[in-house]
Motif scaffolding. Sequence first.
Motif, mmCIF file in Angstrom:
data_model
loop_
_atom_site.group_PDB
_atom_site.id
_atom_site.type_symbol
_atom_site.label_atom_id
_atom_site.label_comp_id
_atom_site.label_asym_id
_atom_site.label_seq_id
_atom_site.Cartn_x
_atom_site.Cartn_y
_atom_site.Cartn_z
ATOM 1 N N LEU A 108 0.821 -1.208 0.000
ATOM 2 C CA LEU A 108 0.000 0.000 0.000
ATOM 3 C C LEU A 108 0.856 1.259 0.000
ATOM 4 O O LEU A 108 1.607 1.514 0.936
ATOM 5 C CB LEU A 108 -0.938 -0.012 1.211
ATOM 6 N N GLN A 109 0.756 1.989 -1.087
ATOM 7 C CA GLN A 109 1.405 3.295 -1.229
ATOM 8 C C GLN A 109 0.302 4.280 -1.624
ATOM 9 O O GLN A 109 -0.340 4.102 -2.667
ATOM 10 C CB GLN A 109 2.485 3.270 -2.317
ATOM 11 N N VAL A 110 0.096 5.306 -0.821
ATOM 12 C CA VAL A 110 -1.002 6.241 -1.070
ATOM 13 C C VAL A 110 -0.918 6.837 -2.465
ATOM 14 O O VAL A 110 -1.938 7.006 -3.146
ATOM 15 C CB VAL A 110 -1.018 7.350 0.011
ATOM 16 N N ALA A 111 0.290 7.112 -2.931
ATOM 17 C CA ALA A 111 0.454 7.736 -4.257
ATOM 18 C C ALA A 111 -0.027 6.832 -5.387
ATOM 19 O O ALA A 111 -0.306 7.315 -6.491
ATOM 20 C CB ALA A 111 1.912 8.106 -4.480
ATOM 21 N N ASP A 112 -0.121 5.516 -5.128
ATOM 22 C CA ASP A 112 -0.516 4.572 -6.174
ATOM 23 C C ASP A 112 -2.016 4.289 -6.205
ATOM 24 O O ASP A 112 -2.502 3.574 -7.086
ATOM 25 C CB ASP A 112 0.234 3.245 -6.007
ATOM 26 N N ILE A 113 -2.773 4.830 -5.236
ATOM 27 C CA ILE A 113 -4.210 4.551 -5.183
ATOM 28 C C ILE A 113 -4.908 5.136 -6.411
ATOM 29 O O ILE A 113 -4.699 6.288 -6.763
ATOM 30 C CB ILE A 113 -4.839 5.113 -3.892
ATOM 31 N N THR A 114 -5.698 4.302 -7.069
ATOM 32 C CA THR A 114 -6.523 4.736 -8.201
ATOM 33 C C THR A 114 -7.983 4.639 -7.774
ATOM 34 O O THR A 114 -8.524 3.533 -7.681
ATOM 35 C CB THR A 114 -6.292 3.834 -9.433
ATOM 36 N N PRO A 115 -8.635 5.759 -7.490
ATOM 37 C CA PRO A 115 -10.057 5.684 -7.109
ATOM 38 C C PRO A 115 -10.882 5.017 -8.215
ATOM 39 O O PRO A 115 -10.584 5.172 -9.398
ATOM 40 C CB PRO A 115 -10.465 7.154 -6.933
ATOM 41 N N LEU A 116 -11.897 4.300 -7.808
ATOM 42 C CA LEU A 116 -12.761 3.611 -8.766
ATOM 43 C C LEU A 116 -13.295 4.595 -9.810
ATOM 44 O O LEU A 116 -13.432 4.259 -10.986
ATOM 45 C CB LEU A 116 -13.911 2.938 -8.016
ATOM 46 N N ALA A 117 -13.574 5.815 -9.390
ATOM 47 C CA ALA A 117 -14.112 6.828 -10.307
ATOM 48 C C ALA A 117 -13.139 7.159 -11.436
ATOM 49 O O ALA A 117 -13.556 7.677 -12.468
ATOM 50 C CB ALA A 117 -14.446 8.098 -9.531
ATOM 51 N N TYR A 118 -11.844 6.873 -11.259
ATOM 52 C CA TYR A 118 -10.843 7.196 -12.278
ATOM 53 C C TYR A 118 -10.669 6.080 -13.301
ATOM 54 O O TYR A 118 -10.050 6.289 -14.341
ATOM 55 C CB TYR A 118 -9.488 7.474 -11.626
ATOM 56 N N LEU A 119 -11.182 4.888 -12.984
ATOM 57 C CA LEU A 119 -11.019 3.771 -13.908
ATOM 58 C C LEU A 119 -12.017 3.869 -15.056
ATOM 59 O O LEU A 119 -13.149 4.312 -14.877
ATOM 60 C CB LEU A 119 -11.214 2.440 -13.183
#
Length: 195
Positions: free
Chosen positions: A107-118
């Motif tokens: 888990l790296q916060v910078a790598d999180i892709t919110p579902l809304a962005y997919l």
Amino acid sequence: MQQQQLRQQLLAKRAAISAPDRAAEAAAVCEHLLALPELQKTKRIGSYISVKAELPTPQLNQRLISMGHQLSVPVLHPVNTGHLLFLQVHPKTLWVPNKYHIPEPALQVADITPLAYLDILLVPLVGFDHQGNRLGMGGGFYDRTLAAWHRGAYPHLQVIGLALTCQQTPKLPVNPWDIPLNKVITAAKVWDFLR
């Protein structure tokens, strides 16, 4: 037939497929996926890391990355129990096994892709029917994660199941919380449920 009984039958069918046959089906699914009109431009795609007898995704995921798509994969949500987060994969991704022994990015916060962005989310399944209903492993992770999408949030997002041919069944028993799919791709065809 109850969901759990059907799940066991479908898991047994899936497990009976030889590794070479499973790989051949995965290659055909990959070609169907990459031929979709929506994949002809660079997209932000959520996929998954296959385990056990699931349709294998390593080559498919690598093809998506090599074509320039941004790929994210699920991790168990560290705070919102029973939900998934999606993290972008890159060459420096560190992989760790989760509590189910499924590899996931550290888990790296910078790598999180919110579902809304997919743009597209590829999901595993145990079974699917001719109406686009999905039977999973029974943990409800995808159903909970996709509940807002099902209510109309992120209308641009397409949720696509990847399946071996043997995972098709005429009609699944459906619970109110079960989330149906836009499409399912098998080696034989692309099932489009036009949601």
